[in-house]
Design a protein around this motif. Structure first.
Motif, PDB file in Angstrom:
ATOM      1  N   HIS A  71       0.828  -1.205   0.000  1.00  0.00           N
ATOM      2  CA  HIS A  71       0.000   0.000   0.000  1.00  0.00           C
ATOM      3  C   HIS A  71       0.862   1.255   0.000  1.00  0.00           C
ATOM      4  CE1 HIS A  71      -3.609  -2.306   0.932  1.00  0.00           C
ATOM      5  NE2 HIS A  71      -2.963  -2.883   1.929  1.00  0.00           N
ATOM      6  N   GLU A  72       0.368   2.291  -0.646  1.00  0.00           N
ATOM      7  CA  GLU A  72       0.984   3.616  -0.549  1.00  0.00           C
ATOM      8  C   GLU A  72       0.490   4.294   0.720  1.00  0.00           C
ATOM      9  OE1 GLU A  72       0.202   7.655  -2.924  1.00  0.00           O
ATOM     10  OE2 GLU A  72       1.229   6.128  -4.162  1.00  0.00           O
ATOM     11  N   ALA A  73       1.387   5.036   1.378  1.00  0.00           N
ATOM     12  CA  ALA A  73       1.020   5.783   2.587  1.00  0.00           C
ATOM     13  C   ALA A  73       1.539   7.211   2.456  1.00  0.00           C
ATOM     14  CB  ALA A  73       1.605   5.117   3.829  1.00  0.00           C
ATOM     15  N   PRO A  74       0.680   8.192   2.274  1.00  0.00           N
ATOM     16  CA  PRO A  74       1.141   9.568   2.066  1.00  0.00           C
ATOM     17  C   PRO A  74       1.947  10.124   3.233  1.00  0.00           C
ATOM     18  CG  PRO A  74      -1.249   9.493   2.388  1.00  0.00           C
ATOM     19  CD  PRO A  74      -0.790   8.084   2.230  1.00  0.00           C
ATOM     20  N   GLU A  75       1.732   9.588   4.435  1.00  0.00           N
ATOM     21  CA  GLU A  75       2.493  10.079   5.603  1.00  0.00           C
ATOM     22  C   GLU A  75       3.981   9.784   5.487  1.00  0.00           C
ATOM     23  OE1 GLU A  75      -1.675   8.923   6.890  1.00  0.00           O
ATOM     24  OE2 GLU A  75      -0.081   7.984   5.719  1.00  0.00           O
ATOM     25  N   LEU A  76       4.370   8.863   4.608  1.00  0.00           N
ATOM     26  CA  LEU A  76       5.774   8.463   4.483  1.00  0.00           C
ATOM     27  C   LEU A  76       6.547   9.307   3.475  1.00  0.00           C
ATOM     28  CD1 LEU A  76       5.312   4.583   4.535  1.00  0.00           C
ATOM     29  CD2 LEU A  76       6.086   6.057   6.407  1.00  0.00           C
ATOM     30  N   VAL A  77       5.902  10.308   2.880  1.00  0.00           N
ATOM     31  CA  VAL A  77       6.584  11.126   1.873  1.00  0.00           C
ATOM     32  C   VAL A  77       7.775  11.859   2.497  1.00  0.00           C
ATOM     33  CG1 VAL A  77       5.259  13.276   2.167  1.00  0.00           C
ATOM     34  CG2 VAL A  77       6.137  12.624  -0.114  1.00  0.00           C
ATOM     35  N   ASP A  78       8.768  12.134   1.674  1.00  0.00           N
ATOM     36  CA  ASP A  78       9.956  12.843   2.149  1.00  0.00           C
ATOM     37  C   ASP A  78       9.576  14.260   2.576  1.00  0.00           C
ATOM     38  OD1 ASP A  78      12.628  13.086   2.749  1.00  0.00           O
ATOM     39  OD2 ASP A  78      13.287  13.384   0.687  1.00  0.00           O
ATOM     40  N   HIS A  79      10.030  14.672   3.741  1.00  0.00           N
ATOM     41  CA  HIS A  79       9.762  16.027   4.218  1.00  0.00           C
ATOM     42  C   HIS A  79      10.732  16.367   5.349  1.00  0.00           C
ATOM     43  CE1 HIS A  79       7.505  13.575   7.128  1.00  0.00           C
ATOM     44  NE2 HIS A  79       7.650  14.590   7.971  1.00  0.00           N
ATOM     45  N   VAL A  80      10.916  17.649   5.591  1.00  0.00           N
ATOM     46  CA  VAL A  80      11.697  18.125   6.734  1.00  0.00           C
ATOM     47  C   VAL A  80      10.739  18.206   7.921  1.00  0.00           C
ATOM     48  CG1 VAL A  80      12.966  20.086   7.690  1.00  0.00           C
ATOM     49  CG2 VAL A  80      13.386  19.348   5.334  1.00  0.00           C
ATOM     50  N   PRO A  81      10.910  17.356   8.932  1.00  0.00           N
ATOM     51  CA  PRO A  81       9.901  17.262   9.989  1.00  0.00           C
ATOM     52  C   PRO A  81       9.929  18.385  11.009  1.00  0.00           C
ATOM     53  CG  PRO A  81      11.680  15.723  10.405  1.00  0.00           C
ATOM     54  CD  PRO A  81      11.950  16.335   9.070  1.00  0.00           C
ATOM     55  N   HIS A  82      11.075  19.041  11.150  1.00  0.00           N
ATOM     56  CA  HIS A  82      11.193  20.061  12.193  1.00  0.00           C
ATOM     57  C   HIS A  82      12.276  21.057  11.788  1.00  0.00           C
ATOM     58  CE1 HIS A  82      11.493  21.945  16.136  1.00  0.00           C
ATOM     59  NE2 HIS A  82      12.791  21.732  16.106  1.00  0.00           N
ATOM     60  N   VAL A  83      11.920  22.318  11.802  1.00  0.00           N
ATOM     61  CA  VAL A  83      12.878  23.391  11.530  1.00  0.00           C
ATOM     62  C   VAL A  83      13.194  24.070  12.856  1.00  0.00           C
ATOM     63  CG1 VAL A  83      13.303  25.541  10.301  1.00  0.00           C
ATOM     64  CG2 VAL A  83      11.951  23.731   9.209  1.00  0.00           C
ATOM     65  N   PRO A  84      14.424  23.935  13.350  1.00  0.00           N
ATOM     66  CA  PRO A  84      14.747  24.547  14.653  1.00  0.00           C
ATOM     67  C   PRO A  84      14.604  26.063  14.596  1.00  0.00           C
ATOM     68  CG  PRO A  84      16.476  23.027  13.934  1.00  0.00           C
ATOM     69  CD  PRO A  84      15.563  23.227  12.771  1.00  0.00           C
ATOM     70  N   PRO A  85      14.116  26.658  15.676  1.00  0.00           N
ATOM     71  CA  PRO A  85      14.027  28.128  15.699  1.00  0.00           C
ATOM     72  C   PRO A  85      15.393  28.782  15.490  1.00  0.00           C
ATOM     73  CG  PRO A  85      12.847  27.164  17.562  1.00  0.00           C
ATOM     74  CD  PRO A  85      13.575  26.047  16.899  1.00  0.00           C
ATOM     75  N   GLU A  86      16.424  28.166  16.047  1.00  0.00           N
ATOM     76  CA  GLU A  86      17.797  28.637  15.858  1.00  0.00           C
ATOM     77  C   GLU A  86      18.645  27.440  15.447  1.00  0.00           C
ATOM     78  OE1 GLU A  86      19.338  30.891  19.138  1.00  0.00           O
ATOM     79  OE2 GLU A  86      17.445  31.943  19.435  1.00  0.00           O
ATOM     80  N   PRO A  87      18.770  27.198  14.153  1.00  0.00           N
ATOM     81  CA  PRO A  87      19.517  26.023  13.698  1.00  0.00           C
ATOM     82  C   PRO A  87      20.955  26.035  14.199  1.00  0.00           C
ATOM     83  CG  PRO A  87      18.300  27.005  11.887  1.00  0.00           C
ATOM     84  CD  PRO A  87      18.217  27.963  13.044  1.00  0.00           C
ATOM     85  N   PRO A  88      21.511  24.859  14.538  1.00  0.00           N
ATOM     86  CA  PRO A  88      22.926  24.791  14.891  1.00  0.00           C
ATOM     87  C   PRO A  88      23.767  25.374  13.756  1.00  0.00           C
ATOM     88  CG  PRO A  88      21.832  22.689  15.284  1.00  0.00           C
ATOM     89  CD  PRO A  88      20.862  23.551  14.561  1.00  0.00           C
ATOM     90  N   PRO A  89      24.895  26.014  14.081  1.00  0.00           N
ATOM     91  CA  PRO A  89      25.702  26.675  13.034  1.00  0.00           C
ATOM     92  C   PRO A  89      26.023  25.766  11.848  1.00  0.00           C
ATOM     93  CG  PRO A  89      26.532  27.254  15.195  1.00  0.00           C
ATOM     94  CD  PRO A  89      25.461  26.217  15.418  1.00  0.00           C
ATOM     95  N   GLY A  90      26.309  24.499  12.102  1.00  0.00           N
ATOM     96  CA  GLY A  90      26.640  23.586  11.015  1.00  0.00           C
ATOM     97  C   GLY A  90      25.475  23.279  10.094  1.00  0.00           C
ATOM     98  N   TRP A  91      24.255  23.591  10.527  1.00  0.00           N
ATOM     99  CA  TRP A  91      23.066  23.306   9.735  1.00  0.00           C
ATOM    100  C   TRP A  91      22.391  24.566   9.195  1.00  0.00           C
ATOM    101  CZ3 TRP A  91      21.290  18.558   8.301  1.00  0.00           C
ATOM    102  CH2 TRP A  91      21.888  17.463   8.919  1.00  0.00           C
ATOM    103  N   ALA A  92      22.951  25.728   9.487  1.00  0.00           N
ATOM    104  CA  ALA A  92      22.292  26.985   9.095  1.00  0.00           C
ATOM    105  C   ALA A  92      22.040  27.041   7.592  1.00  0.00           C
ATOM    106  CB  ALA A  92      23.127  28.174   9.551  1.00  0.00           C
ATOM    107  N   GLY A  93      23.000  26.617   6.789  1.00  0.00           N
ATOM    108  CA  GLY A  93      22.833  26.650   5.340  1.00  0.00           C
ATOM    109  C   GLY A  93      21.722  25.736   4.859  1.00  0.00           C
TER     110      GLY A  93
END
Length: 198
Positions: A71-93
């Motif tokens: 079965h296909e499950a739309p909940e499994l689609v690729d997505h960014v689940p959480h955007v930090p309010p202040e991303p760690p410096p290594g992830w800012a880009g």
């Protein structure tokens, strides 16, 4: 005393794919080898993301699991689940350009993912979920009750296997994470950045 009902999620990141989202020869071989590994388990259902690389991987796995529904499950689609309010410096880009609407959409998708799959069952089940790196990272973070930002850096390889068990009245159990034991060395660690890997 009867054993508690257990929901076993076998989380699979799709096999290696090209820039257009089509499984490569490597990805198809990885999927075949994982299917052979899963064939010894009483899998009830194979669910997959709507994206073609996950759907094709799921079809290959299901060919090794003749008793399992696909079965296909739309909940499994690729997505960014959480955007930090202040991303760690290594992830800012990585998060550069995400606006509030995109962050809210990701949170809605993440809640749908855990709401459907990260819960105890009504009966014993063995489910294969063929999805992408970020949803797997989010489900692992959720199972460990880690802070939301901890999904960052959890990066399972293509055709790797992660297993989480859910039982009534107890915390989830992370049984396996990023297991690639079914793959020969030359097929492991695809989907990662450069650098040496064990």
């Amino acid at each position: 005393m009867t054993a508690p009902r257990t929901r076993r999620l076998h989380l699979v990141r799709h096999g290696a794919a090209d820039a257009f989202g089509t499984l490569t020869d490597t990805g198809r071989r990885q999927s075949e080898l994982l299917g052979a590994r899963l064939a010894g388990l009483p899998i009830d259902t194979v669910r997959h993301s709507p994206l073609s690389r996950a759907a094709r991987c799921a079809q290959i796995l299901a060919a090794h699991l003749p008793g399992a529904a696909l079965h296909e499950a739309p909940e499994l689609v690729d997505h960014v689940p959480h955007v930090p309010p202040e991303p760690p410096p290594g992830w800012a880009g990585f998060f550069d350009g995400y606006d509030a609407a995109e962050a809210a959409d990701g949170a809605i998708r993440a809640a749908a993912l855990t709401g459907r799959f990260a819960r105890a069952p009504g009966a014993d089940t063995h489910e294969v979920l063929v999805t992408h790196s970020y949803p797997i990272a989010w489900l692992v973070r959720h199972a460990l009750d880690a802070p939301p930002d901890r999904w960052l850096g959890l990066n399972p390889g293509n055709a790797s296997l992660t297993v989480i068990e859910y039982r009534p009245g107890t915390a989830p159990t992370l049984v396996l994470y990023n297991d690639m034991g079914h793959l020969p060395p030359e097929l492991r660690w695809t989907g990662f950045g450069g650098g040496p890997h064990p």
